[in-house]
Design a protein around this motif. Structure first.
Motif, PDB file in Angstrom:
ATOM      1  N   MET A 128      -9.487   2.961   6.259  1.00  0.00           N
ATOM      2  CA  MET A 128     -10.465   1.994   5.738  1.00  0.00           C
ATOM      3  C   MET A 128      -9.806   0.644   5.482  1.00  0.00           C
ATOM      4  O   MET A 128     -10.388  -0.415   5.763  1.00  0.00           O
ATOM      5  N   ILE A 129      -8.580   0.691   4.948  1.00  0.00           N
ATOM      6  CA  ILE A 129      -7.852  -0.547   4.671  1.00  0.00           C
ATOM      7  C   ILE A 129      -7.565  -1.285   5.971  1.00  0.00           C
ATOM      8  O   ILE A 129      -7.664  -2.512   6.043  1.00  0.00           O
ATOM      9  N   GLN A 130      -7.218  -0.538   7.017  1.00  0.00           N
ATOM     10  CA  GLN A 130      -6.973  -1.156   8.313  1.00  0.00           C
ATOM     11  C   GLN A 130      -8.228  -1.847   8.828  1.00  0.00           C
ATOM     12  O   GLN A 130      -8.176  -2.952   9.378  1.00  0.00           O
ATOM     13  N   GLU A 141     -10.603  -3.028   6.893  1.00  0.00           N
ATOM     14  CA  GLU A 141     -10.797  -4.199   6.046  1.00  0.00           C
ATOM     15  C   GLU A 141      -9.906  -5.348   6.509  1.00  0.00           C
ATOM     16  O   GLU A 141     -10.288  -6.518   6.453  1.00  0.00           O
ATOM     17  N   GLN A 142      -8.688  -5.007   6.972  1.00  0.00           N
ATOM     18  CA  GLN A 142      -7.779  -6.029   7.469  1.00  0.00           C
ATOM     19  C   GLN A 142      -8.383  -6.726   8.683  1.00  0.00           C
ATOM     20  O   GLN A 142      -8.248  -7.943   8.861  1.00  0.00           O
ATOM     21  N   GLU A 143      -9.075  -5.954   9.515  1.00  0.00           N
ATOM     22  CA  GLU A 143      -9.726  -6.530  10.691  1.00  0.00           C
ATOM     23  C   GLU A 143     -10.892  -7.431  10.308  1.00  0.00           C
ATOM     24  O   GLU A 143     -11.338  -8.248  11.104  1.00  0.00           O
ATOM     25  N   ASN A 144     -11.407  -7.261   9.084  1.00  0.00           N
ATOM     26  CA  ASN A 144     -12.490  -8.123   8.601  1.00  0.00           C
ATOM     27  C   ASN A 144     -11.971  -9.443   8.036  1.00  0.00           C
ATOM     28  O   ASN A 144     -12.677 -10.137   7.308  1.00  0.00           O
ATOM     29  N   GLU A 145     -10.708  -9.739   8.322  1.00  0.00           N
ATOM     30  CA  GLU A 145     -10.079 -11.018   7.967  1.00  0.00           C
ATOM     31  C   GLU A 145      -9.967 -11.229   6.460  1.00  0.00           C
ATOM     32  O   GLU A 145     -10.227 -12.322   5.955  1.00  0.00           O
ATOM     33  N   LEU A 146      -9.594 -10.188   5.758  1.00  0.00           N
ATOM     34  CA  LEU A 146      -9.252 -10.367   4.352  1.00  0.00           C
ATOM     35  C   LEU A 146      -7.958 -11.184   4.266  1.00  0.00           C
ATOM     36  O   LEU A 146      -7.098 -11.082   5.144  1.00  0.00           O
ATOM     37  N   PRO A 147      -7.776 -11.987   3.201  1.00  0.00           N
ATOM     38  CA  PRO A 147      -6.567 -12.821   3.089  1.00  0.00           C
ATOM     39  C   PRO A 147      -5.352 -12.016   2.624  1.00  0.00           C
ATOM     40  O   PRO A 147      -4.662 -12.403   1.686  1.00  0.00           O
ATOM     41  N   ILE A 148      -5.112 -10.889   3.276  1.00  0.00           N
ATOM     42  CA  ILE A 148      -4.071  -9.969   2.829  1.00  0.00           C
ATOM     43  C   ILE A 148      -3.138  -9.643   3.985  1.00  0.00           C
ATOM     44  O   ILE A 148      -3.563  -9.492   5.126  1.00  0.00           O
ATOM     45  N   LYS A 149      -1.869  -9.517   3.669  1.00  0.00           N
ATOM     46  CA  LYS A 149      -0.888  -8.991   4.608  1.00  0.00           C
ATOM     47  C   LYS A 149      -0.347  -7.694   4.007  1.00  0.00           C
ATOM     48  O   LYS A 149       0.470  -7.702   3.101  1.00  0.00           O
ATOM     49  N   TRP A 150      -0.883  -6.574   4.498  1.00  0.00           N
ATOM     50  CA  TRP A 150      -0.532  -5.277   3.927  1.00  0.00           C
ATOM     51  C   TRP A 150       0.893  -4.891   4.307  1.00  0.00           C
ATOM     52  O   TRP A 150       1.346  -5.109   5.431  1.00  0.00           O
ATOM     53  N   ALA A 151       1.590  -4.291   3.351  1.00  0.00           N
ATOM     54  CA  ALA A 151       2.930  -3.751   3.597  1.00  0.00           C
ATOM     55  C   ALA A 151       2.928  -2.294   3.141  1.00  0.00           C
ATOM     56  O   ALA A 151       2.675  -2.010   1.968  1.00  0.00           O
ATOM     57  N   PHE A 206       0.858  -1.183   0.000  1.00  0.00           N
ATOM     58  CA  PHE A 206       0.000   0.000   0.000  1.00  0.00           C
ATOM     59  C   PHE A 206       0.893   1.231   0.000  1.00  0.00           C
ATOM     60  O   PHE A 206       1.778   1.385   0.846  1.00  0.00           O
ATOM     61  N   VAL A 207       0.653   2.117  -0.965  1.00  0.00           N
ATOM     62  CA  VAL A 207       1.443   3.345  -1.106  1.00  0.00           C
ATOM     63  C   VAL A 207       0.499   4.534  -1.043  1.00  0.00           C
ATOM     64  O   VAL A 207      -0.421   4.646  -1.857  1.00  0.00           O
ATOM     65  N   ASN A 208       0.727   5.419  -0.090  1.00  0.00           N
ATOM     66  CA  ASN A 208      -0.072   6.635   0.015  1.00  0.00           C
ATOM     67  C   ASN A 208       0.819   7.832  -0.295  1.00  0.00           C
ATOM     68  O   ASN A 208       1.584   8.294   0.550  1.00  0.00           O
ATOM     69  N   GLU A 209       0.721   8.322  -1.527  1.00  0.00           N
ATOM     70  CA  GLU A 209       1.495   9.496  -1.924  1.00  0.00           C
ATOM     71  C   GLU A 209       0.656  10.775  -1.863  1.00  0.00           C
ATOM     72  O   GLU A 209       1.119  11.845  -2.268  1.00  0.00           O
ATOM     73  N   ASP A 210      -0.566  10.659  -1.369  1.00  0.00           N
ATOM     74  CA  ASP A 210      -1.484  11.803  -1.340  1.00  0.00           C
ATOM     75  C   ASP A 210      -0.903  12.949  -0.509  1.00  0.00           C
ATOM     76  O   ASP A 210      -0.521  12.767   0.647  1.00  0.00           O
ATOM     77  N   GLU A 211      -0.816  14.121  -1.121  1.00  0.00           N
ATOM     78  CA  GLU A 211      -0.260  15.306  -0.452  1.00  0.00           C
ATOM     79  C   GLU A 211      -1.316  16.103   0.294  1.00  0.00           C
ATOM     80  O   GLU A 211      -0.997  17.084   0.960  1.00  0.00           O
ATOM     81  N   GLY A 212      -2.583  15.704   0.177  1.00  0.00           N
ATOM     82  CA  GLY A 212      -3.648  16.421   0.863  1.00  0.00           C
ATOM     83  C   GLY A 212      -4.006  17.720   0.150  1.00  0.00           C
ATOM     84  O   GLY A 212      -3.407  18.096  -0.868  1.00  0.00           O
ATOM     85  N   VAL A 213      -4.980  18.424   0.706  1.00  0.00           N
ATOM     86  CA  VAL A 213      -5.425  19.677   0.101  1.00  0.00           C
ATOM     87  C   VAL A 213      -5.996  20.570   1.200  1.00  0.00           C
ATOM     88  O   VAL A 213      -6.526  20.085   2.213  1.00  0.00           O
ATOM     89  N   THR A 214      -5.853  21.885   1.007  1.00  0.00           N
ATOM     90  CA  THR A 214      -6.432  22.863   1.935  1.00  0.00           C
ATOM     91  C   THR A 214      -7.750  23.361   1.360  1.00  0.00           C
ATOM     92  O   THR A 214      -7.793  23.905   0.252  1.00  0.00           O
ATOM     93  N   LEU A 215      -8.811  23.183   2.104  1.00  0.00           N
ATOM     94  CA  LEU A 215     -10.147  23.569   1.645  1.00  0.00           C
ATOM     95  C   LEU A 215     -10.355  25.067   1.792  1.00  0.00           C
ATOM     96  O   LEU A 215      -9.613  25.743   2.531  1.00  0.00           O
ATOM     97  N   PRO A 216     -11.365  25.641   1.109  1.00  0.00           N
ATOM     98  CA  PRO A 216     -11.639  27.097   1.201  1.00  0.00           C
ATOM     99  C   PRO A 216     -11.870  27.584   2.625  1.00  0.00           C
ATOM    100  O   PRO A 216     -11.573  28.738   2.950  1.00  0.00           O
TER     101      PRO A 216
END
Length: 392
Positions: free
Chosen positions: A66-68, A70-80, A42-52
């Motif tokens: 949200m991904i965390q 989903e991980q608790e919902n026992e998806l067969p994934i090991k996130w890195a 999982f790669v989060n390159e989002d720089e965010g934004v400043t709203l008005p």
């Protein structure tokens, strides 16, 4: 009848049942395999934004939460978690991940634009490491698509609820974008391509090499048995000659098989590299089988037949699809898996024959087997037995 009184006749039903049981067990790993802990980046390159209104928003961080969940919902994934796309692509090339989910830098900015009349659709990038394992990478891609779809539904519901609370009327353009606030860009890397037996060419090439190694080992074993020597020095020379002939047979097997599959239309990235690697694998298997035969005699052959039948179903599976028993006690001990892994690197990861992990293991197996083969000349009674043959 004497036939019905024969011990072998009486035992034959039990022998047949034992054979059926043994070979039925070879099917166990491929019956409803359930994946666990598929490594996905999982790669989060989002720089965010400043709203008005002066508040900051980073949708990438919310997606990480949200991904965390989903991980608790026992998806067969090991996130890195990986810092950037460049690093994750290196990891994909090194076969560290079956797939990756990348949140781009402008994700929050485009999500914020959904509040205006001319919104920009936001996208995420799904990268599937196709060549690592066809079954596992396909599963990883499906899981990531499902995860993104759930994110899409959640964000859509939140946006529509916000518009409803504000009593705002959305434009036609906004409605189109809100139908799917997150778009998916799917890319396959290290692709299996065409004419590779649906990505299974590395596994398919194992059986011809394995059987050729067994045949060559047995033929030279019987040839050695017909020789006679009176000293251990003569016996050692015979073993060295056996090893040399094994190397010759391995070259015939490696280059011969590569030529045949080339004529059959299999897409081979590099003929010479593939042929050389297959030759090394064949020589390694030849020495291993010959070493066992030198100590156990022809009684050792059933061992390698069982390895073939128990190992073949596992070679096409990713370790994450295996039960702990097969993964730790069967697959981890299979010598042929190094051949399959090395061929995957040659076919799908643009590698050349080099001193990598697969080659090191095959050469190590060959070296250890050679020592065991040569040491068989020290068996008690070796020269006496051969001397008796000479005097007879």
């Amino acid at each position: 009848m004497k036939l019905l009184q024969n011990k072998l006749t009486i035992l034959s039903p039990f022998i047949v049942l034992a054979v059926v049981l043994i070979f039925a067990l070879t099917l166990a790993p491929s019956i409803q395999p359930k994946p666990t802990d598929l490594p996905i980046a999982f790669v989060n390159e989002d720089e965010g934004v400043t709203l008005p209104n002066g508040q900051t928003m980073n949708m990438g961080e919310k997606l990480a939460q949200m991904i965390q969940q989903e991980q608790e919902n026992e998806l067969p994934i090991k996130w890195a978690t990986v810092k950037n796309e460049e690093s994750v692509r290196k990891g994909l090339d090194n076969q560290s991940y079956y797939a990756a989910l990348v949140i781009p830098k402008d994700f929050s900015e485009k999500q914020a634009s959904l509040q205006i009349s001319n919104p920009m659709p936001a996208s995420v990038h799904i990268i599937v490491n196709q060549g690592m394992n066809t079954m596992a990478s396909t599963m990883a891609g499906q899981v990531l698509n499902s995860v993104v779809d759930k994110m899409d539904e959640t964000i859509q519901a939140q946006l529509l609820q916000g518009f409803e609370q504000q009593g705002r009327i959305i434009t036609t353009t906004q409605a189109k974008v809100l139908a799917s606030p997150i778009t998916k860009v799917v890319t396959n890397v290290n692709e299996t391509g065409t004419n590779t037996m649906n990505g299974n060419a590395p596994v398919a090439l194992f059986q011809p090499i394995w059987m050729a190694s067994i045949a060559g080992s047995v033929l030279l074993f019987f040839s050695i048995k017909k020789l006679s020597w009176t000293t251990r020095r003569d016996a050692l020379i015979a073993r060295l000659a056996q090893t040399f002939m094994g190397a010759v047979l391995a070259l015939f097997a490696g280059f011969g098989l590569t030529s045949i599959i080339d004529l059959l239309g299999v897409n081979i990235p590099s003929f010479v590299d593939t042929a050389l690697f297959l030759s090394v694998a064949s020589f390694s298997f030849f020495l291993m089988i010959s070493a066992v035969l030198s100590w156990m005699g022809i009684r050792g052959i059933p061992l390698f037949v069982l390895i073939l039948f128990f190992g073949a179903p596992l070679l096409s599976m990713a370790p994450e699809f295996m039960s702990p028993f097969y993964k730790d006690w069967v697959y981890s001990w299979l010598p042929m898996r190094f051949m399959v892994e090395g061929l995957r690197e040659l076919f799908f990861f643009h590698q050349a024959v080099n001193w990598n992990g697969s080659m090191v293991m095959l050469v190590s197996i060959a070296a250890g087997s050679f020592i065991i083969l040569v040491s068989s000349v020290l068996k008690p009674g070796t020269t006496v037995q051969q001397s008796a043959k000479t005097s007879a």
